[in-house]
Design an enzyme around this catalytic site. Sequence first.
Site, PDB file in Angstrom:
ATOM      1  CE  LYS A 159      -5.617  -7.585  -0.834  1.00  0.00           C
ATOM      2  NZ  LYS A 159      -6.548  -7.634   0.261  1.00  0.00           N
ATOM      3  CE  LYS A 169     -13.459  -4.042   1.411  1.00  0.00           C
ATOM      4  NZ  LYS A 169     -12.200  -3.991   2.167  1.00  0.00           N
ATOM      5  CE  LYS A 201      -4.439  -1.635   1.457  1.00  0.00           C
ATOM      6  NZ  LYS A 201      -5.620  -1.527   2.284  1.00  0.00           N
TER       7      LYS A 201
HETATM    8  N1  AQP Z   1      -8.683 -11.038  -2.925  1.00  0.00           N
HETATM    9  C1  AQP Z   1      -9.044 -11.607  -1.788  1.00  0.00           C
HETATM   10  N2  AQP Z   1      -9.226 -12.939  -1.729  1.00  0.00           N
HETATM   11  C2  AQP Z   1      -9.604 -13.539  -0.562  1.00  0.00           C
HETATM   12  N3  AQP Z   1      -9.825 -12.838   0.601  1.00  0.00           N
HETATM   13  C3  AQP Z   1      -9.656 -11.512   0.568  1.00  0.00           C
HETATM   14  N4  AQP Z   1      -9.783 -10.544   1.515  1.00  0.00           N
HETATM   15  C4  AQP Z   1      -9.489  -9.341   0.971  1.00  0.00           C
HETATM   16  N5  AQP Z   1      -9.171  -9.489  -0.325  1.00  0.00           N
HETATM   17  C5  AQP Z   1      -9.255 -10.829  -0.610  1.00  0.00           C
HETATM   18  C6  AQP Z   1     -10.201 -10.800   2.877  1.00  0.00           C
HETATM   19  O1  AQP Z   1     -11.332  -9.963   3.129  1.00  0.00           O
HETATM   20  C7  AQP Z   1     -11.310  -9.537   4.491  1.00  0.00           C
HETATM   21  C8  AQP Z   1     -11.573  -8.063   4.578  1.00  0.00           C
HETATM   22  O2  AQP Z   1     -10.445  -7.356   4.291  1.00  0.00           O
HETATM   23  P1  AQP Z   1     -10.305  -5.820   4.680  1.00  0.00           P
HETATM   24  O3  AQP Z   1     -11.418  -5.043   4.139  1.00  0.00           O
HETATM   25  O4  AQP Z   1     -10.084  -5.653   6.129  1.00  0.00           O
HETATM   26  O5  AQP Z   1      -8.950  -5.432   4.006  1.00  0.00           O
HETATM   27  P2  AQP Z   1      -8.178  -5.981   2.814  1.00  0.00           P
HETATM   28  O6  AQP Z   1      -7.633  -7.339   3.075  1.00  0.00           O
HETATM   29  O7  AQP Z   1      -7.156  -4.927   2.509  1.00  0.00           O
HETATM   30  O8  AQP Z   1      -9.298  -6.068   1.680  1.00  0.00           O
HETATM   31  P3  AQP Z   1      -9.372  -5.305   0.303  1.00  0.00           P
HETATM   32  O9  AQP Z   1     -10.620  -5.717  -0.386  1.00  0.00           O
HETATM   33  O10 AQP Z   1      -8.085  -5.458  -0.434  1.00  0.00           O
HETATM   34  O11 AQP Z   1      -9.557  -3.799   0.778  1.00  0.00           O
HETATM   35  P4  AQP Z   1      -8.706  -2.531   0.378  1.00  0.00           P
HETATM   36  O12 AQP Z   1      -8.804  -2.433  -1.109  1.00  0.00           O
HETATM   37  O13 AQP Z   1      -9.334  -1.381   1.087  1.00  0.00           O
HETATM   38  O14 AQP Z   1      -7.312  -2.777   0.842  1.00  0.00           O
HETATM   39  C9  AQP Z   1      -9.979  -9.982   5.068  1.00  0.00           C
HETATM   40  O15 AQP Z   1     -10.195 -11.123   5.867  1.00  0.00           O
HETATM   41  C10 AQP Z   1      -9.153 -10.333   3.870  1.00  0.00           C
HETATM   42  O16 AQP Z   1      -8.233 -11.352   4.153  1.00  0.00           O
END
Ligand code: AQP
Length: 334
Positions: A199, A202, A118
């Site tokens: 990965k 969102k 990030k």
């Molecule tokens: N691509 C993925 N595949 C499987 N699991 C995923 N998680 C996130 N992306 C994937 C799981 O979703 C949960 C919520 O995550 P979060 O919102 O706390 O943060 P994150 O992991 O950073 O998710 P994002 O979607 O990538 O959000 P942004 O874009 O804001 O950084 C976690 O349990 C994560 O493992």
Amino acid sequence: METTPNQPRTILSAMQPSGGMTLGNYLGAMKNWAIMSQTDNCYYAVADLHALTVRQNPAELRRNIRNLAAMILACGVNPERATLFIQSQVPEHSVLAWLLTCHTYMGELSRMTQFKDKSAKQENINAGLFTYPSLMAADILLYNANGVPVGADQKQHVELARDIAIRFNNAYGETFAVPEPFIPKYGARIMSLQDPTKKMSKSDENPNAYISMTDDNDTVARKIKRAVTDSDGVIEFDPEHRPGVSNLLTIYAACKGQSAVDAAAEFAGQGYGQLKQAVTDAVQSALAPVQAEYARLLADKEHLNALLRSGAEKASAAGRRTLRKVYRKLGLDM
Ligand code: AQP
């Protein structure tokens, strides 16, 4: 988590309202949240404080917080058993985060791959992005959680929470339960549809890279049609050499609750067009009931607000008990 526990465990997990929930979040974490909420003692948070580590638009953030809470319930989390709350409404998280930050080393935080990824994308990196894992450790340890259902990307953060718990217990005597990550067998890491080496997220700038849980059938079909595949037309599960096709197989298999290798065997001899159609059908079928329930929940805002208020009260009472103990151990008074 595939086993049925004999004893209810204490479970904590959280999701950031940094955009609409994606299929990756659903398959990697939310499906397990829903399963565990039927039997275990679950605390589930909308992690709005975590979302602030990246600059947010306030009006959008407010909307995203409510929408995510509704989506968590729509995915099948049992509101009768689970405590669902908004992280910022339980100030004990922030207090414990500071106490744990003082027991976390710079070297540990510097090694976190999410921070590296990030911070490489941002120009002005705030200190919150760096200390994010100690807030996450506080989220978990505040409830003495034994288990944390997460996707594979969050494993490293849960391991750090374990290390901090063990360090604290060794220094001050038994205080925290030592948590374990619960990572699903299928769908633990869903990749971007546009760049299958990273990965699905969102907050990706390109909406074609992810499937949102609110995407309609046409949008799902269009995004999967445009998904990057490999050049030779062979359907084989080999994430290293065929990341695009392997990601589609993973999505298909996770929606159906089977392994990607078994899914690949099902498509032997077929073309990418047939695979993409099958993935589209599987995703649309997974999303349909969730979307119907989501619309119903959003139509009754009063009910949702009341549920979140009572969730915050319950979480705060539990958090305060832990915090009182931690204060005492550290030589502080409450
Ligand atoms: N691509 C993925 N595949 C499987 N699991 C995923 N998680 C996130 N992306 C994937 C799981 O979703 C949960 C919520 O995550 P979060 O919102 O706390 O943060 P994150 O992991 O950073 O998710 P994002 O979607 O990538 O959000 P942004 O874009 O804001 O950084 C976690 O349990 C994560 O493992």
